[in-house]
Enzyme design. Structure first.
Site, PDB file in Angstrom:
ATOM      1  N   ALA A 193      56.108 -29.768  88.673  1.00 18.78           N
ATOM      2  CA  ALA A 193      56.567 -31.224  88.639  1.00 18.78           C
ATOM      3  C   ALA A 193      55.993 -32.478  89.876  1.00 18.78           C
ATOM      4  O   ALA A 193      55.614 -33.222  89.432  1.00 18.78           O
ATOM      5  CB  ALA A 193      57.015 -31.913  87.704  1.00 18.78           C
ATOM      6  N   ARG A 216      50.644 -26.961  91.916  1.00 23.34           N
ATOM      7  CA  ARG A 216      52.247 -26.919  91.359  1.00 23.34           C
ATOM      8  C   ARG A 216      53.284 -27.571  91.476  1.00 23.34           C
ATOM      9  O   ARG A 216      53.147 -28.289  92.360  1.00 23.34           O
ATOM     10  CB  ARG A 216      51.862 -25.441  90.815  1.00 23.34           C
ATOM     11  CG  ARG A 216      52.632 -24.775  91.515  1.00 23.34           C
ATOM     12  CD  ARG A 216      52.905 -23.500  91.425  1.00 23.34           C
ATOM     13  NE  ARG A 216      53.643 -23.863  91.265  1.00 23.34           N
ATOM     14  CZ  ARG A 216      55.815 -24.018  91.645  1.00 23.34           C
ATOM     15  NH1 ARG A 216      55.829 -24.861  92.250  1.00 23.34           N
ATOM     16  NH2 ARG A 216      56.096 -24.245  90.551  1.00 23.34           N
ATOM     17  N   ASP A 262      60.212 -29.341  83.942  1.00 20.68           N
ATOM     18  CA  ASP A 262      58.510 -30.663  83.627  1.00 20.68           C
ATOM     19  C   ASP A 262      58.081 -31.220  82.992  1.00 20.68           C
ATOM     20  O   ASP A 262      57.520 -32.842  83.128  1.00 20.68           O
ATOM     21  CB  ASP A 262      57.618 -29.290  83.460  1.00 20.68           C
ATOM     22  CG  ASP A 262      56.845 -28.675  84.221  1.00 20.68           C
ATOM     23  OD1 ASP A 262      58.250 -27.162  84.510  1.00 20.68           O
ATOM     24  OD2 ASP A 262      56.238 -28.754  85.304  1.00 20.68           O
ATOM     25  N   ARG A 291      47.034 -30.950  83.255  1.00 20.57           N
ATOM     26  CA  ARG A 291      47.396 -30.075  83.149  1.00 20.57           C
ATOM     27  C   ARG A 291      48.316 -30.395  82.393  1.00 20.57           C
ATOM     28  O   ARG A 291      49.060 -31.958  82.409  1.00 20.57           O
ATOM     29  CB  ARG A 291      48.494 -29.090  83.385  1.00 20.57           C
ATOM     30  CG  ARG A 291      48.006 -28.228  84.884  1.00 20.57           C
ATOM     31  CD  ARG A 291      48.539 -27.560  85.781  1.00 20.57           C
ATOM     32  NE  ARG A 291      49.354 -26.244  84.644  1.00 20.57           N
ATOM     33  CZ  ARG A 291      50.254 -25.630  85.676  1.00 20.57           C
ATOM     34  NH1 ARG A 291      50.822 -26.394  86.145  1.00 20.57           N
ATOM     35  NH2 ARG A 291      50.772 -24.809  84.806  1.00 20.57           N
TER      36      ARG A 291
HETATM   37  O1  MRU Z   1      53.011 -23.615  85.812  1.00 16.48           O
HETATM   38  P1  MRU Z   1      53.614 -24.649  87.624  1.00 16.48           P
HETATM   39  O2  MRU Z   1      54.630 -23.242  88.534  1.00 16.48           O
HETATM   40  O3  MRU Z   1      53.626 -26.174  87.376  1.00 16.48           O
HETATM   41  O4  MRU Z   1      55.286 -24.654  86.701  1.00 16.48           O
HETATM   42  C1  MRU Z   1      56.249 -25.502  86.937  1.00 16.48           C
HETATM   43  C2  MRU Z   1      58.189 -25.293  86.617  1.00 16.48           C
HETATM   44  O5  MRU Z   1      58.206 -24.917  85.931  1.00 16.48           O
HETATM   45  C3  MRU Z   1      58.645 -25.923  87.475  1.00 16.48           C
HETATM   46  O6  MRU Z   1      60.082 -25.455  87.219  1.00 16.48           O
HETATM   47  C4  MRU Z   1      58.599 -27.902  86.736  1.00 16.48           C
HETATM   48  O7  MRU Z   1      57.726 -27.912  87.998  1.00 16.48           O
HETATM   49  C5  MRU Z   1      60.140 -28.449  87.959  1.00 16.48           C
HETATM   50  S1  MRU Z   1      59.481 -28.224  89.803  1.00 16.48           S
HETATM   51  C6  MRU Z   1      60.600 -28.856  91.070  1.00 16.48           C
END
Ligand code: MRU
Length: 326
Positions: free
Chosen positions: A46, A44, A223, A79
């Site tokens: 981004a 998980r 994201d 996703r």
């Molecule tokens: O649902 P997730 O855990 O993948 O969400 C991640 C986030 O919202 C992070 O803040 C985002 O991806 C930035 S990670 C450098």
């Protein structure tokens, strides 16, 4: 330790569903396994999703399964909100004409660049924060934007690591990040390993941490950043931005260029992932809402550009609240 890597023809990744108690690695040899790992958030964040997308194409192209195109399409859509996933898939696919080795080389370049880019954007973020606040700076963060969300360094937590190296980091407040607890499970785990002093708070307390002056800045990842500067990040980011504006505290977004999406004119054009209601109504094994309760498990929210003091990438500083556009 790298969160995601390529070893002996397979993807090796930290299984983030096991943390903080169980540090185990996943070995992934097919695109279908990768899609499953992404959907259940074993992989998980981004930037890590961008790397995973590209490596997944390398797997599919190498193995040439009958349903290669369908598999890649499923990977690209595993996703919907973090644009990095589709970006990584598309970048690797663009090398298809040059053969499987070229696709893999592109994916590995994305992986290596993530480490370099994290460091560059983190330095830029720390420089900017120190221009706007005297150290030591106490920071509020949300979700997990650390090494676990990238390859190894981190975006928002990368900024905090640079501040710490410069002796300019105070205390870090971490929102738990309901319902999957990326803050409570992952960010606290990373900060503890780094020896960074931190305190966990419930999500609803985040704005009060700013209002009470316990934190003087918000630093988060993203994201997706829309063309108008709206920032899409884990649900619960927007209330922090509102509270930061009210408190006069800077709201800093640390993200690579691959998170900026010129094809999304504004935040309301971005698909916000709606996840399984079970995540919302369970705390551990316990069901906490009456049977039949209606739910809306929004995984992300949109912070309007005018609340975003600055975005730092590996290449530039953008100040959406001043009308600058990515
Ligand atoms: O649902 P997730 O855990 O993948 O969400 C991640 C986030 O919202 C992070 O803040 C985002 O991806 C930035 S990670 C450098």
């Amino acid at each position: 330790m790298r969160t995601i890597d390529w070893r002996d023809g397979r993807i090796v990744a930290v299984d983030q569903t096991g943390l903080p108690h169980d540090v185990r690695m996943l070995e992934i040899g097919t695109t279908a396994e990768l899609v499953d790992a992404i959907k259940r958030l074993a992989i998980r964040g981004a930037p890590a999703l961008g790397v995973a997308g590209a490596l997944g194409v390398a797997l599919a192209v190498r193995d040439e399964p009958e349903d290669r195109d369908r598999d890649i399409k499923a990977l690209r859509a595993a996703r919907p909100t973090a644009v990095n996933l589709a970006w990584g898939v598309d970048r690797a696919l663009a090398r298809l004409g040059d053969g499987p080795d070229a696709v893999l080389a592109e994916a590995l370049e994305i992986l290596e660049a993530d480490v370099r880019d994290n460091r560059a954007l983190a330095r830029r973020g720390a420089d900017w924060l120190l221009e706007h606040a005297a150290g030591p700076i106490d920071v509020q963060t949300h979700c997990n934007a650390g090494g676990l969300a990238c390859v190894e360094w981190g975006t928002a937590l990368g900024v905090l690591r640079v501040l710490r190296e410069r002796g300019a980091l105070g205390h870090v407040y971490v929102d738990e990040t309901r319902p999957l607890l990326q803050g409570a499970r992952l960010t606290t785990w990373e900060l503890a390993r780094l020896g960074i002093a931190h305190t966990l708070v419930v999500d609803a307390a985040g704005p009060s941490i700013l209002a009470r002056g316990l934190a003087g800045a918000v630093v988060v990842g993203a994201d997706r950043v829309a063309a108008n500067g709206d920032v899409i990040n884990k649900v619960g980011t927007y209330p922090l931005a509102l509270a930061a504006a009210r408190a006069g505290a800077p709201f800093l977004v640390a993200a690579p260029e691959s998170t900026i999406d010129p094809a999304s004119p504004a935040g309301d054009a971005v698909e916000i992932e709606v996840r399984d209601p079970d995540e919302l109504v369970h705390i551990g094994q316990t069901v906490v809402a009456p049977p039949g309760t209606a739910t809306l498990n929004l995984a992300f929210d949109v912070t309007p550009a005018d609340l975003v003091t600055a975005i730092v990438t590996e290449r530039r500083l953008i100040r959406p609240a001043r009308g600058e556009r990515p």
